[in-house]
Scaffold this motif. Sequence first.
Motif: not given
Lengths: 143, 410
Positions: A2, A5-7, A12, A16, A62-64, A123, B343, B346, B349-350, B400, B403-407
């Motif tokens: 991918y 991204s900054f995540y 994460i 989570m 809220g968002c991550a 953000r 969210h 997010d 953002e992705i 994607t 997956q990229r958020m940890g699922y």
Amino acid sequence: MYNKSFYNEILIDHNMNPIHKHDIENAVCKLDGVNPSCGDSLTLMLNIEDNIIKNGSFTGVGCAVSQASADIMLDLIIGKTVDEAKEITELFMKMIQGTATEEEIEQLEEAGALRDISHMPARVKCAVLSWRTLSEVLTKQLK
Amino acid sequence: MTNNNSFDAHREDFPIFSDLKDAYLDNAATSHKPYSVIEAEQTFYERYNSNPLRGFYPLSLEATNQVELARDKVRGFINAKSTKEIIFTKNATESINTAAFSFCTGNLKRGDKIVVAVTEHHSNMLPWRSAAKLIGADIEYLKCNNEGEFTAEEINRCIDERTKVVAVGIVSNVTGRTAPIDLIVQRAHQAGAVVFADGAQSVPHMKTDVQALDVDFLAFSGHKMLAAMGVGVLYGKEEILDKMPPFLTGGEMIDSVTLDEVTYAQLPSKFEAGTLNAAGIVSLGTAIDYYNSLDIEKIRQRELLLTKRAFEGLSAIPNVHIIGSSDHTDHAGILSFTVDGVHPHDVSEILSSDGICIRAGHHCAQPLLAHLGVYACSRASLMFYNTENEIDKFISSVSTIRQRMGYKDV
């Protein structure tokens, strides 16, 4: 695979599996914070005894970025004195404004995972929501 | 097969695409502008600049002429009877405020009812609420079902003899669904109410004929239909506008003023107080020329094809939910969606990190999202200049996200 991204993993993971996202019954300090640009909201709860933050938690939607930021913040400030928590908050705000040094960011430990927010104006409000709420509790609710 | 791909060539008419490599899927917020529109705005300042409708010298007369030519192009584009029915404002929001305050203060009394569709953008809801409060009128919301549809039963229930105005968007900026304007107009006129249609999301994407629709008012913005920002249009039936008091007062909207008396100008000047954004108005005229050269019917077909591709792609992704109708033909270029556990900020953002521009949040329609039980959502909105490649890039990026958020989805 991918685009980057900054995540990152820290962010994460705190989003989570937040450790501090729950209610505290009989919390001494309780304050709601709202991000007006998106309507996301957060309630911060703290128990402060003898000038030490004994326990803390948050709830809300809220968002991550906002969720992870709140969880990391509580990790950092629980067990600290009120003055220490204020100093950490100031450092965090400096990092978000892009003016913190590498040494200062190191002091922020996992909160350093949010350093890229300084290049993401959209953000900033998400990242600082919990910190802004904390600052209000520490400066206004505690006299 | 129509020559759908021939539309790809029209991307070259838009200077932004020579620099912008991102897939721009936020057209419901604003559209890009072709060279001809940008040049028309510049040419106005280079060759015709003077205050229209005021001076008696040739330059001002030419500026006036340019504005009036654009007014006639707008009239033709929506098939209004007369240019007296075309009022220029700064955006659709100002058009709605003008109609809401002017019509309501001139025609409504305490206890009358204004019906507002729950699907409305805040801009077609708050002006009516403010006007109602001022007069002591009541607001009732026309509710849609979970598919974003207004049923005949709900229309008949909600619009009654007490109703004086029905405010409804032709196309919802969240669900993309087209409202049954014919049923609403029929019921409203039967009850003696006027219909105010918000065309911000419909006029740029489908043929609009105000006489066939028989709506009493229509508002739309130039910037969502290829023109410069800062120009809106308020259409109203001449016989209704004629009896309405002015909304803004000031320069160039009077016939005569003494210290005690004022006689207002004829339509449309009565509603155009102050200097207009003449260059922007001229750019709207040029945007309409561009639309006519492409043919709005073909534009619609192209956008429906792109919508179908995006709808089918999104529908196939697990844990992604499209808001509104389960039929892609009901979406008219607008696809709002949620991703379970992620969210909308997010999501956005992705997608942004993958070079895709979409909108995330409440889309200025908080009451609708609350009505549908959605906290916030992401929205992709298409325009004829988007390509199938951009849609595919968007779909593959959305697939994607979890997956990229940890699922740990398979």
